[in-house]
Design a protein around this motif. Structure first.
Motif, PDB file in Angstrom:
ATOM      1  N   ARG A  10       0.805  -1.287  -0.035  1.00 18.14           N
ATOM      2  CA  ARG A  10       0.070  -0.056   0.005  1.00 18.14           C
ATOM      3  C   ARG A  10       0.741   1.506   0.259  1.00 18.14           C
ATOM      4  N   ARG A  12       1.837   4.710   1.615  1.00 11.78           N
ATOM      5  CA  ARG A  12       1.691   5.117   2.560  1.00 11.78           C
ATOM      6  C   ARG A  12       2.831   6.623   2.623  1.00 11.78           C
ATOM      7  N   TYR A  13       2.542   7.503   3.495  1.00 12.29           N
ATOM      8  CA  TYR A  13       3.356   8.538   3.754  1.00 12.29           C
ATOM      9  C   TYR A  13       4.473   8.328   4.911  1.00 12.29           C
ATOM     10  N   TYR A  20       2.095   6.708   7.473  1.00  8.71           N
ATOM     11  CA  TYR A  20       0.612   7.297   7.451  1.00  8.71           C
ATOM     12  C   TYR A  20      -0.416   6.947   6.318  1.00  8.71           C
ATOM     13  N   ILE A  21      -1.640   6.869   6.556  1.00  8.59           N
ATOM     14  CA  ILE A  21      -2.467   6.693   5.406  1.00  8.59           C
ATOM     15  C   ILE A  21      -2.630   7.864   4.371  1.00  8.59           C
ATOM     16  N   ASN A  22      -2.600   9.166   5.215  1.00 15.06           N
ATOM     17  CA  ASN A  22      -2.631  10.163   4.499  1.00 15.06           C
ATOM     18  C   ASN A  22      -1.676  11.441   5.125  1.00 15.06           C
ATOM     19  N   ILE A  23      -1.588  12.521   4.295  1.00 13.18           N
ATOM     20  CA  ILE A  23      -1.006  13.545   5.045  1.00 13.18           C
ATOM     21  C   ILE A  23      -2.051  14.052   6.504  1.00 13.18           C
ATOM     22  N   GLU A  24      -3.015  13.968   6.276  1.00 13.92           N
ATOM     23  CA  GLU A  24      -3.889  14.528   7.382  1.00 13.92           C
ATOM     24  C   GLU A  24      -3.963  13.603   8.560  1.00 13.92           C
ATOM     25  N   SER A  25      -3.593  12.584   8.605  1.00 14.40           N
ATOM     26  CA  SER A  25      -3.375  11.772   9.559  1.00 14.40           C
ATOM     27  C   SER A  25      -2.076  11.911  10.290  1.00 14.40           C
ATOM     28  N   LEU A  42       5.869  10.123  -0.062  1.00 12.67           N
ATOM     29  CA  LEU A  42       5.066   8.901  -0.257  1.00 12.67           C
ATOM     30  C   LEU A  42       5.918   7.729  -0.650  1.00 12.67           C
ATOM     31  N   SER A  55      -4.376   4.003  10.619  1.00 12.13           N
ATOM     32  CA  SER A  55      -4.042   5.293  10.032  1.00 12.13           C
ATOM     33  C   SER A  55      -2.580   5.719  10.246  1.00 12.13           C
ATOM     34  N   ARG A  56      -1.935   5.051  11.285  1.00 14.12           N
ATOM     35  CA  ARG A  56      -0.240   5.298  11.471  1.00 14.12           C
ATOM     36  C   ARG A  56       0.006   3.868  11.751  1.00 14.12           C
TER      37      ARG A  56
END
Length: 83
Positions: A10, A12-13, A20-25, A42, A55-56
């Motif tokens: 997957r 992930r950042y 992290y699943i996205n920057i916002e997390s 990424l 998410s983390r």
């Protein structure tokens, strides 16, 4: 003999030693305090399927592996899942 957990690939950042699943997390305070030293990047990550919805993910605690290309990550996951 126990069956091993399936590994998946997957995007992930990576920010320090966490994925992290996205920057916002990423905790925004943490992000702003350390943005001068580290930028989220990424990556293509291989980890156990059980972590897919987290998410983390801690790289160290989960045993996740990080790759620059999706092909390299997929090869690692395929090799693991064939064993």
């Amino acid at each position: 003999m126990e069956s091993q957990a399936k590994k998946i690939v997957r995007p992930r950042y990576r920010f320090f030693d966490d994925l992290y699943i996205n920057i916002e997390s990423i905790d925004q305070e943490l992000l702003s305090d350390w943005s001068h030293k580290e930028k989220p990047i990424l990556k293509h990550c291989v980890f156990k399927e059980e972590y897919e919805n987290e998410s983390r993910i801690s790289i160290e605690l989960s045993g996740a592996e990080v790759y620059d290309t999706p092909e390299a990550a997929q090869q690692e996951a395929d090799d693991w899942n064939e064993e």
